[in-house]
Design a protein around this motif. Structure first.
Motif, mmCIF file in Angstrom:
data_model
loop_
_atom_site.group_PDB
_atom_site.id
_atom_site.type_symbol
_atom_site.label_atom_id
_atom_site.label_comp_id
_atom_site.label_asym_id
_atom_site.label_seq_id
_atom_site.Cartn_x
_atom_site.Cartn_y
_atom_site.Cartn_z
ATOM 1 N N ARG A 11 0.817 -1.228 0.000
ATOM 2 C CA ARG A 11 0.000 0.000 0.000
ATOM 3 C C ARG A 11 0.844 1.269 0.000
ATOM 4 N N GLU A 12 1.948 1.242 0.759
ATOM 5 C CA GLU A 12 2.771 2.437 0.922
ATOM 6 C C GLU A 12 4.214 2.006 1.154
ATOM 7 N N VAL A 13 5.160 2.777 0.614
ATOM 8 C CA VAL A 13 6.575 2.478 0.832
ATOM 9 C C VAL A 13 7.249 3.662 1.515
ATOM 10 N N PHE A 14 8.332 3.344 2.196
ATOM 11 C CA PHE A 14 9.140 4.360 2.851
ATOM 12 C C PHE A 14 10.587 4.063 2.491
ATOM 13 N N VAL A 15 11.268 5.051 1.938
ATOM 14 C CA VAL A 15 12.671 4.910 1.573
ATOM 15 C C VAL A 15 13.429 6.063 2.215
ATOM 16 N N HIS A 16 14.471 5.715 2.965
ATOM 17 C CA HIS A 16 15.248 6.728 3.677
ATOM 18 C C HIS A 16 16.718 6.604 3.281
ATOM 19 N N PRO A 17 17.339 7.697 2.842
ATOM 20 C CA PRO A 17 18.760 7.634 2.505
ATOM 21 C C PRO A 17 19.627 7.564 3.766
ATOM 22 N N ILE A 18 20.721 6.863 3.651
ATOM 23 C CA ILE A 18 21.726 6.824 4.712
ATOM 24 C C ILE A 18 22.971 7.445 4.115
ATOM 25 N N ARG A 19 23.409 8.532 4.720
ATOM 26 C CA ARG A 19 24.544 9.290 4.198
ATOM 27 C C ARG A 19 25.678 9.332 5.213
ATOM 28 N N VAL A 20 26.875 9.392 4.677
ATOM 29 C CA VAL A 20 28.053 9.676 5.487
ATOM 30 C C VAL A 20 28.622 10.950 4.895
ATOM 31 N N ARG A 21 28.599 11.989 5.707
ATOM 32 C CA ARG A 21 28.884 13.352 5.251
ATOM 33 C C ARG A 21 27.909 13.670 4.121
ATOM 34 N N HIS A 22 28.386 13.914 2.933
ATOM 35 C CA HIS A 22 27.463 14.223 1.836
ATOM 36 C C HIS A 22 27.351 13.082 0.843
ATOM 37 N N HIS A 23 27.813 11.906 1.232
ATOM 38 C CA HIS A 23 27.821 10.761 0.321
ATOM 39 C C HIS A 23 26.707 9.777 0.670
ATOM 40 N N LEU A 24 25.899 9.449 -0.314
ATOM 41 C CA LEU A 24 24.860 8.449 -0.137
ATOM 42 C C LEU A 24 25.531 7.074 -0.111
ATOM 43 N N VAL A 25 25.309 6.314 0.957
ATOM 44 C CA VAL A 25 25.933 4.998 1.061
ATOM 45 C C VAL A 25 24.916 3.862 1.051
ATOM 46 N N ASN A 26 23.690 4.121 1.437
ATOM 47 C CA ASN A 26 22.630 3.118 1.432
ATOM 48 C C ASN A 26 21.271 3.783 1.353
ATOM 49 N N LEU A 27 20.290 2.976 0.991
ATOM 50 C CA LEU A 27 18.895 3.374 1.096
ATOM 51 C C LEU A 27 18.195 2.317 1.935
ATOM 52 N N LEU A 28 17.433 2.734 2.923
ATOM 53 C CA LEU A 28 16.642 1.819 3.724
ATOM 54 C C LEU A 28 15.232 1.807 3.146
ATOM 55 N N TYR A 29 14.723 0.619 2.853
ATOM 56 C CA TYR A 29 13.374 0.461 2.313
ATOM 57 C C TYR A 29 12.505 -0.217 3.361
ATOM 58 N N ALA A 30 11.269 0.256 3.512
ATOM 59 C CA ALA A 30 10.318 -0.386 4.420
ATOM 60 C C ALA A 30 8.916 -0.276 3.857
ATOM 61 N N ASP A 31 8.089 -1.264 4.180
ATOM 62 C CA ASP A 31 6.659 -1.197 3.873
ATOM 63 C C ASP A 31 5.928 -2.006 4.928
ATOM 64 N N ALA A 32 4.621 -1.872 4.977
ATOM 65 C CA ALA A 32 3.798 -2.614 5.941
ATOM 66 C C ALA A 32 2.785 -3.487 5.209
ATOM 67 N N GLY A 33 3.172 -3.949 4.022
ATOM 68 C CA GLY A 33 2.271 -4.798 3.254
ATOM 69 C C GLY A 33 1.028 -4.049 2.823
ATOM 70 N N SER A 34 -0.110 -4.631 3.058
ATOM 71 C CA SER A 34 -1.369 -4.010 2.633
ATOM 72 C C SER A 34 -1.861 -2.942 3.604
ATOM 73 N N GLU A 35 -1.155 -2.767 4.706
ATOM 74 C CA GLU A 35 -1.510 -1.756 5.711
ATOM 75 C C GLU A 35 -0.720 -0.468 5.478
ATOM 76 N N PRO A 36 -1.258 0.666 5.926
ATOM 77 C CA PRO A 36 -0.460 1.896 5.853
ATOM 78 C C PRO A 36 0.671 1.849 6.885
ATOM 79 N N LEU A 37 1.720 2.571 6.629
ATOM 80 C CA LEU A 37 2.833 2.645 7.575
ATOM 81 C C LEU A 37 2.408 3.457 8.796
ATOM 82 N N ALA A 38 2.739 2.961 9.965
ATOM 83 C CA ALA A 38 2.429 3.695 11.197
ATOM 84 C C ALA A 38 3.404 4.861 11.323
#
Length: 92
Positions: free
Chosen positions: A35-62
């Motif tokens: 239903r909804e996704v959440f993606v958060h960048p993980i940076r070290v200084r000004h460099h993007l090193v990872n993206l964290l992805y999360a979802d709650a399936g068919s439910e909205p994210l709390a």
């Protein structure tokens, strides 16, 4: 896509997966019908090193989950920075 927006803007992205790219990525992850996704960048200084992805399936994210994930990403960023500094000390 939500991944592109989070990486490009350097800000967390919370969205409904409507773009073709989002649907393709979710299919590859085995997460169709999300239903909804959440993606958060993980940076070290000004460099993007990872993206964290999360979802709650068919439910909205709390809201509490989104806030907690943001805090987690900040802690991961600090941990990466600390590991990099320790590694540099070790190699010096």
């Amino acid at each position: 896509s939500a991944l592109t927006r989070a990486a490009g803007l350097g800000e967390a992205c919370r969205a409904r997966p409507e773009a073709t790219t989002d649907r393709r990525i979710l299919r590859a992850l085995g997460r169709e019908g999300v239903r909804e996704v959440f993606v958060h960048p993980i940076r070290v200084r000004h460099h993007l090193v990872n993206l964290l992805y999360a979802d709650a399936g068919s439910e909205p994210l709390a809201e509490t989950s989104v806030v907690a994930l943001g805090v987690l990403c900040a802690l991961v960023s600090r941990a990466y920075a600390r590991l990099i500094l320790e590694r540099k000390k070790y190699l010096a």
